[in-house]
Design a protein around this motif. Structure first.
Motif, PDB file in Angstrom:
ATOM      1  N   PRO A 221       6.100  -1.770   1.646  1.00  0.00           N
ATOM      2  CA  PRO A 221       5.272  -2.100   0.491  1.00  0.00           C
ATOM      3  C   PRO A 221       3.813  -2.252   0.900  1.00  0.00           C
ATOM      4  CG  PRO A 221       7.228  -3.498   0.564  1.00  0.00           C
ATOM      5  CD  PRO A 221       7.173  -2.764   1.871  1.00  0.00           C
ATOM      6  N   PRO A 222       2.888  -1.793   0.075  1.00  0.00           N
ATOM      7  CA  PRO A 222       1.472  -1.949   0.419  1.00  0.00           C
ATOM      8  C   PRO A 222       1.076  -3.416   0.437  1.00  0.00           C
ATOM      9  CG  PRO A 222       1.713  -1.102  -1.813  1.00  0.00           C
ATOM     10  CD  PRO A 222       3.077  -1.089  -1.202  1.00  0.00           C
ATOM     11  N   PRO A 223       0.054  -3.760   1.213  1.00  0.00           N
ATOM     12  CA  PRO A 223      -0.391  -5.157   1.262  1.00  0.00           C
ATOM     13  C   PRO A 223      -0.723  -5.688  -0.133  1.00  0.00           C
ATOM     14  CG  PRO A 223      -1.457  -3.873   2.990  1.00  0.00           C
ATOM     15  CD  PRO A 223      -0.735  -2.887   2.115  1.00  0.00           C
ATOM     16  N   GLY A 224      -0.226  -6.864  -0.422  1.00  0.00           N
ATOM     17  CA  GLY A 224      -0.486  -7.498  -1.698  1.00  0.00           C
ATOM     18  C   GLY A 224       0.490  -7.148  -2.803  1.00  0.00           C
ATOM     19  N   TYR A 225       1.342  -6.135  -2.596  1.00  0.00           N
ATOM     20  CA  TYR A 225       2.252  -5.685  -3.654  1.00  0.00           C
ATOM     21  C   TYR A 225       3.261  -6.765  -4.023  1.00  0.00           C
ATOM     22  CZ  TYR A 225       5.673  -2.784  -6.149  1.00  0.00           C
ATOM     23  OH  TYR A 225       6.528  -2.265  -7.090  1.00  0.00           O
ATOM     24  N   ALA A 226       3.860  -7.397  -3.037  1.00  0.00           N
ATOM     25  CA  ALA A 226       4.890  -8.401  -3.306  1.00  0.00           C
ATOM     26  C   ALA A 226       4.343  -9.562  -4.115  1.00  0.00           C
ATOM     27  CB  ALA A 226       5.490  -8.899  -1.993  1.00  0.00           C
ATOM     28  N   ASP A 227       3.098  -9.938  -3.868  1.00  0.00           N
ATOM     29  CA  ASP A 227       2.493 -11.043  -4.610  1.00  0.00           C
ATOM     30  C   ASP A 227       2.090 -10.624  -6.019  1.00  0.00           C
ATOM     31  OD1 ASP A 227       2.721 -12.775  -2.431  1.00  0.00           O
ATOM     32  OD2 ASP A 227       0.779 -12.159  -1.618  1.00  0.00           O
ATOM     33  N   TYR A 228       1.822  -9.340  -6.208  1.00  0.00           N
ATOM     34  CA  TYR A 228       1.309  -8.849  -7.498  1.00  0.00           C
ATOM     35  C   TYR A 228       2.421  -8.495  -8.474  1.00  0.00           C
ATOM     36  CZ  TYR A 228      -1.143  -5.876 -10.855  1.00  0.00           C
ATOM     37  OH  TYR A 228      -1.644  -5.324 -12.012  1.00  0.00           O
ATOM     38  N   ILE A 229       3.551  -8.000  -7.986  1.00  0.00           N
ATOM     39  CA  ILE A 229       4.543  -7.362  -8.836  1.00  0.00           C
ATOM     40  C   ILE A 229       5.202  -8.312  -9.825  1.00  0.00           C
ATOM     41  CG2 ILE A 229       6.430  -7.669  -7.197  1.00  0.00           C
ATOM     42  CD1 ILE A 229       5.865  -4.642  -9.517  1.00  0.00           C
ATOM     43  N   GLY A 230       5.202  -9.609  -9.538  1.00  0.00           N
ATOM     44  CA  GLY A 230       5.818 -10.556 -10.465  1.00  0.00           C
ATOM     45  C   GLY A 230       7.331 -10.533 -10.409  1.00  0.00           C
ATOM     46  N   ALA A 231       7.875 -10.619  -9.188  1.00  0.00           N
ATOM     47  CA  ALA A 231       9.329 -10.579  -9.019  1.00  0.00           C
ATOM     48  C   ALA A 231      10.020 -11.697  -9.787  1.00  0.00           C
ATOM     49  CB  ALA A 231       9.683 -10.649  -7.539  1.00  0.00           C
TER      50      ALA A 231
END
Length: 329
Positions: A221-231
């Motif tokens: 995953p690109p940097p910051g994706y996990a925090d942005y995606i709203g899991a």
């Protein structure tokens, strides 16, 4: 014991230590409220038959509709991909029914014991009704993963009003075998009422990171994706049920749809990574390219299930080709 059953066993043990179902529900309520506060809608909410559809709209130009995959929401595209397209298209990104900020299609779906799920055709019709309200005309429709089935259904629903399709690592054809224990459990009436609340209340976020790693593999995953995606939006009880039931019921729908693929009259671009283990190219996109007259398949060597992040230039090129073939550019 398979890893998914280990996770369920762990969650159940923690929940039992925590107390009864009321405690589970209160914890799930708190987590869901936190997720919704942290990841509000980024676009507009459109009313369709008394229900809401979330549409993120940016840019100017020919209409381009983006439809996300299983467990996803609009943020998968707004993370970076929309920025690449908004100078050339009016980009409309929808949350699919039951996911993100879009409601289920009707009261026929939803609830812990109701195992019914919207078909790709029903999802497409629901989103098309929302698209009509914002003046979408002859769009290019891109669908990723499960969204690929919805994009194909969109074209089958409205062949004369769909300029082109772009199927991105799309689930388009029947596959051998099952989908794993968790989908079966979460989509059942008993699992929907018992296991799903436990997951919503107690699933550790480390499991989300592991799941993202698996979806992106062999890339990351690109940097910051996990925090942005709203899991956290995906871990809401009703969203977990909707997602599981839609995925678990998809196969017979693509069996029926695949017989009609040869009737699709619009340009179709297909993009798929050769290293995709989630939706394998040889089961889905390679047959699809043979089923649709004039379809163009772009194979991305070594790319996994998320080409719009791992190889965005190739996906953007496919969209531009679709626009040219549809005489929109």
């Amino acid at each position: 014991m398979p890893s998914v059953l280990k996770v369920i066993s762990f969650i159940a043990t923690v929940a039992l230590l925590g107390g009864c179902g009321a405690i589970v529900d209160r914890r799930a309520d708190t987590r869901e409220a936190g997720a919704e506060a942290s990841f509000p809608p980024t676009g507009r909410l459109i009313e369709v038959n008394g229900r809401q559809v979330h549409a993120h709209v940016e840019g100017r130009g020919p209409d381009l509709v983006l439809i996300h995959g299983a467990s996803g929401n609009t943020r998968d595209f707004t993370f970076a991909f929309v920025d690449r397209l908004k100078d050339d298209y009016r980009v409309i990104v929808f949350d699919r029914p039951g996911l993100g900020w879009t409601d289920r299609v009707s009261d026929d779906f939803g609830g812990p014991f109701n195992t019914a799920a919207e078909s790709p055709a029903q999802q497409a019709a629901f989103l098309q009704a929302a698209a009509d309200q914002i003046g979408v005309r002859r769009p290019i429709v891109l669908g990723h993963s499960y969204g690929g089935a919805v994009a194909l259904a969109w074209g089958l629903n409205r062949p004369e009003d769909t300029a082109a399709l772009v199927v991105l690592a799309g689930a388009s054809n029947p596959w051998p075998g099952g989908l794993g224990a968790l989908y079966g459990i979460a989509s059942s009436s008993i699992g929907g009422a018992t296991v799903v609340p436990l997951i919503a209340a107690y699933a550790p976020m480390t499991r989300v990171d592991a799941a993202l790693d698996g979806i992106f593999a062999p890339q990351s995953p690109p940097p910051g994706y996990a925090d942005y995606i709203g899991a956290g939006l995906t871990l809401r009880r009703e969203t977990l049920r909707a997602n599981a039931r839609q995925v678990n019921s998809l196969r017979p729908h693509v069996v029926e749809m695949s017989a009609r693929y040869p009737t699709l009259p619009m340009p179709v671009e297909i993009v798929h990574g050769t290293a995709d283990d989630v939706v394998p190219i040889h089961i889905h996109s390679e047959p699809l390219a043979r089923q649709i007259p004039g379809a163009v398949l772009t194979r991305l060597d070594g790319i996994g299930h998320m080409p719009h992040h791992a190889a965005p230039d190739a996906v953007e090129d496919a969209i531009h080709r679709a626009a040219i073939r549809a005489r929109l550019r």
